[in-house]
Design a protein around this motif. Structure first.
Motif, PDB file in Angstrom:
ATOM      1  N   ILE A 182      16.137  22.683 -19.700  1.00 18.72           N
ATOM      2  CA  ILE A 182      15.750  22.433 -18.849  1.00 18.72           C
ATOM      3  C   ILE A 182      15.250  23.421 -17.812  1.00 18.72           C
ATOM      4  O   ILE A 182      14.979  24.500 -17.348  1.00 18.72           O
ATOM      5  CB  ILE A 182      17.124  22.558 -17.756  1.00 18.72           C
ATOM      6  CG1 ILE A 182      18.244  21.835 -19.309  1.00 18.72           C
ATOM      7  CG2 ILE A 182      17.518  21.795 -16.239  1.00 18.72           C
ATOM      8  CD1 ILE A 182      19.732  21.709 -18.480  1.00 18.72           C
ATOM      9  N   VAL A 195      13.643  17.964 -19.821  1.00 18.18           N
ATOM     10  CA  VAL A 195      13.737  17.715 -18.821  1.00 18.18           C
ATOM     11  C   VAL A 195      13.744  18.801 -17.890  1.00 18.18           C
ATOM     12  O   VAL A 195      13.925  19.436 -17.486  1.00 18.18           O
ATOM     13  CB  VAL A 195      15.747  17.023 -18.836  1.00 18.18           C
ATOM     14  CG1 VAL A 195      16.476  18.117 -18.719  1.00 18.18           C
ATOM     15  CG2 VAL A 195      15.647  15.991 -17.147  1.00 18.18           C
ATOM     16  N   VAL A 254      14.287  19.470 -13.596  1.00 15.40           N
ATOM     17  CA  VAL A 254      15.045  18.854 -12.113  1.00 15.40           C
ATOM     18  C   VAL A 254      14.087  19.533 -11.064  1.00 15.40           C
ATOM     19  O   VAL A 254      14.387  20.498 -11.143  1.00 15.40           O
ATOM     20  CB  VAL A 254      16.689  20.046 -12.312  1.00 15.40           C
ATOM     21  CG1 VAL A 254      17.004  19.955 -11.438  1.00 15.40           C
ATOM     22  CG2 VAL A 254      17.126  19.423 -13.914  1.00 15.40           C
ATOM     23  N   VAL A 297      14.253  14.623 -13.495  1.00 15.74           N
ATOM     24  CA  VAL A 297      15.698  13.977 -12.229  1.00 15.74           C
ATOM     25  C   VAL A 297      16.333  14.670 -10.886  1.00 15.74           C
ATOM     26  O   VAL A 297      15.756  16.552 -10.745  1.00 15.74           O
ATOM     27  CB  VAL A 297      17.215  14.513 -13.644  1.00 15.74           C
ATOM     28  CG1 VAL A 297      18.304  14.298 -12.699  1.00 15.74           C
ATOM     29  CG2 VAL A 297      17.192  14.037 -14.502  1.00 15.74           C
ATOM     30  N   ASN A 313      24.756  18.903 -14.955  1.00 16.69           N
ATOM     31  CA  ASN A 313      24.779  19.352 -16.884  1.00 16.69           C
ATOM     32  C   ASN A 313      24.996  18.451 -17.528  1.00 16.69           C
ATOM     33  O   ASN A 313      24.626  17.727 -19.132  1.00 16.69           O
ATOM     34  CB  ASN A 313      25.491  20.218 -17.313  1.00 16.69           C
ATOM     35  CG  ASN A 313      24.649  21.594 -17.177  1.00 16.69           C
ATOM     36  OD1 ASN A 313      23.205  21.969 -17.483  1.00 16.69           O
ATOM     37  ND2 ASN A 313      25.744  22.652 -16.659  1.00 16.69           N
ATOM     38  N   GLN A 362      25.111  14.995 -17.121  1.00 17.27           N
ATOM     39  CA  GLN A 362      23.624  14.279 -16.741  1.00 17.27           C
ATOM     40  C   GLN A 362      22.615  14.611 -16.918  1.00 17.27           C
ATOM     41  O   GLN A 362      21.761  13.140 -17.507  1.00 17.27           O
ATOM     42  CB  GLN A 362      23.946  14.167 -14.983  1.00 17.27           C
ATOM     43  CG  GLN A 362      22.785  13.041 -14.983  1.00 17.27           C
ATOM     44  CD  GLN A 362      22.751  13.073 -12.477  1.00 17.27           C
ATOM     45  OE1 GLN A 362      23.139  13.553 -11.967  1.00 17.27           O
ATOM     46  NE2 GLN A 362      21.681  12.466 -12.217  1.00 17.27           N
ATOM     47  N   LEU A 363      21.838  15.354 -17.223  1.00 14.97           N
ATOM     48  CA  LEU A 363      21.310  15.767 -17.699  1.00 14.97           C
ATOM     49  C   LEU A 363      20.936  15.910 -19.628  1.00 14.97           C
ATOM     50  O   LEU A 363      20.264  14.857 -20.093  1.00 14.97           O
ATOM     51  CB  LEU A 363      20.942  17.161 -17.841  1.00 14.97           C
ATOM     52  CG  LEU A 363      20.506  17.493 -16.269  1.00 14.97           C
ATOM     53  CD1 LEU A 363      20.089  19.553 -15.667  1.00 14.97           C
ATOM     54  CD2 LEU A 363      19.954  16.967 -15.365  1.00 14.97           C
ATOM     55  N   ASN A 364      21.943  15.641 -19.973  1.00 16.14           N
ATOM     56  CA  ASN A 364      22.403  15.638 -21.470  1.00 16.14           C
ATOM     57  C   ASN A 364      22.059  14.471 -21.961  1.00 16.14           C
ATOM     58  O   ASN A 364      21.921  13.571 -22.306  1.00 16.14           O
ATOM     59  CB  ASN A 364      23.875  16.065 -21.614  1.00 16.14           C
ATOM     60  CG  ASN A 364      24.458  17.968 -21.558  1.00 16.14           C
ATOM     61  OD1 ASN A 364      22.402  18.172 -22.000  1.00 16.14           O
ATOM     62  ND2 ASN A 364      25.169  18.320 -22.383  1.00 16.14           N
ATOM     63  N   ALA A 420      20.271  11.978 -20.219  1.00 15.46           N
ATOM     64  CA  ALA A 420      18.814  11.778 -19.914  1.00 15.46           C
ATOM     65  C   ALA A 420      18.355  12.026 -21.018  1.00 15.46           C
ATOM     66  O   ALA A 420      17.691  11.400 -21.302  1.00 15.46           O
ATOM     67  CB  ALA A 420      18.579  12.496 -18.360  1.00 15.46           C
TER      68      ALA A 420
END
Length: 267
Positions: free
Chosen positions: A3, A142, A144, A179, A247, A249-251, A253
């Motif tokens: 990330i 991803v 951020v 994101v 976290n 949400q990132l997973n 995505a």
């Protein structure tokens, strides 16, 4: 999973967001301070147990970047990290931009972070399309982008995303996953996320934006977090509870299998 956490301008909280993401995940994680202009995690973070001690002067991200040029292994990043909480380790940055002058390319470091056996959260600080750390952003699963909820900040973010997305896509040979994350009090987070989503919808980069997230504005909780007094299953303060949700949400995505949220559930 790698990330990359960054921001467009000012100091909207990329370092705090990166640390919160690392501390709040239930799996082993390493937070790496990769800001080429220097950082202060080594001074802000207390030693384990909250004794108020700073990290030793080495290793830093420059140590890691140097070794990544000649040796790549899944355990390299963790081996150069200092213990912070039971499941979180930190590779702090250097103190000044001049110290990074000898790093000709950050690409080997990007590969080391990508290959790490542990979850890695890399704090890149302020970023633009010609930043030295673009290889790290391009290698990330991803990206951020942290912002404040003010109109000016969001519009600057929109412009930055439109310039950054094609650069990352060209390096990756694939569209990036981005994101945007807004720093906001929990009580208004839902409305703020909706407003920011609407402002970014007309962007030329809208196709690579995998939703808008939020991280709690929580000065008291942040102080506890930097003091290594909370983390993991104790993630009950607002900043960490919101990081648990972020976290996940990132997973989602990037299609990573979900894990149970610590600390009793949603923020």
């Amino acid at each position: 999973m790698l990330i990359a956490v960054c921001c467009d301008r000012g100091a909207p909280g990329s370092t705090t967001t990166a640390l919160a993401l690392g501390v709040s995940t239930p799996e082993p994680a390493v937070v790496v301070e990769v800001d080429p202009y220097g950082g202060d995690l080594a001074l802000r973070c207390a030693a384990p147990g909250g004794r108020g001690e700073a990290f030793p002067p080495t290793p830093t991200v420059l140590t890691l970047a140097s070794e990544a040029r000649t040796m790549l292994s899944p355990g390299l990043v963790t081996s150069k990290a200092h213990e912070f909480t039971e499941s979180t380790r930190i590779v702090p940055g250097h103190f000044s931009a001049e110290q990074a002058a000898g790093v000709k390319t950050w690409a080997p470091l990007a590969q080391a972070l990508r290959d790490s056996a542990s979850r890695v959260v890399a704090d890149l600080g302020r970023i633009h399309s010609s930043s030295p750390t673009i290889p790290v952003a391009a290698a990330a699963d991803v990206v951020v982008m942290v912002t404040r909820p003010e109109v000016g900040a969001v519009m600057h973010l929109k412009d930055r995303l439109e310039r950054l997305a094609p650069v990352l896509a060209n390096i990756r040979n694939a569209p990036p996953v981005i994101v945007p994350v807004v720093v906001t009090p929990k009580r208004i987070a839902g409305g703020v996320v909706d407003e920011v989503s609407q402002m970014l919808a007309p962007s030329n980069a809208a196709g690579v934006i995998a939703g808008v997230g939020w991280i709690a504005f929580d000065p008291d909780g942040v102080e506890l977090m930097y003091g290594a007094k909370v983390g993991g299953k104790d993630a009950k303060i607002p900043v960490l509870r919101s990081a648990v949700v972020l976290n996940e949400q990132l997973n989602q995505a990037v299609g990573v299998r979900a894990y149970p949220a610590p600390g009793g559930g949603a923020a």
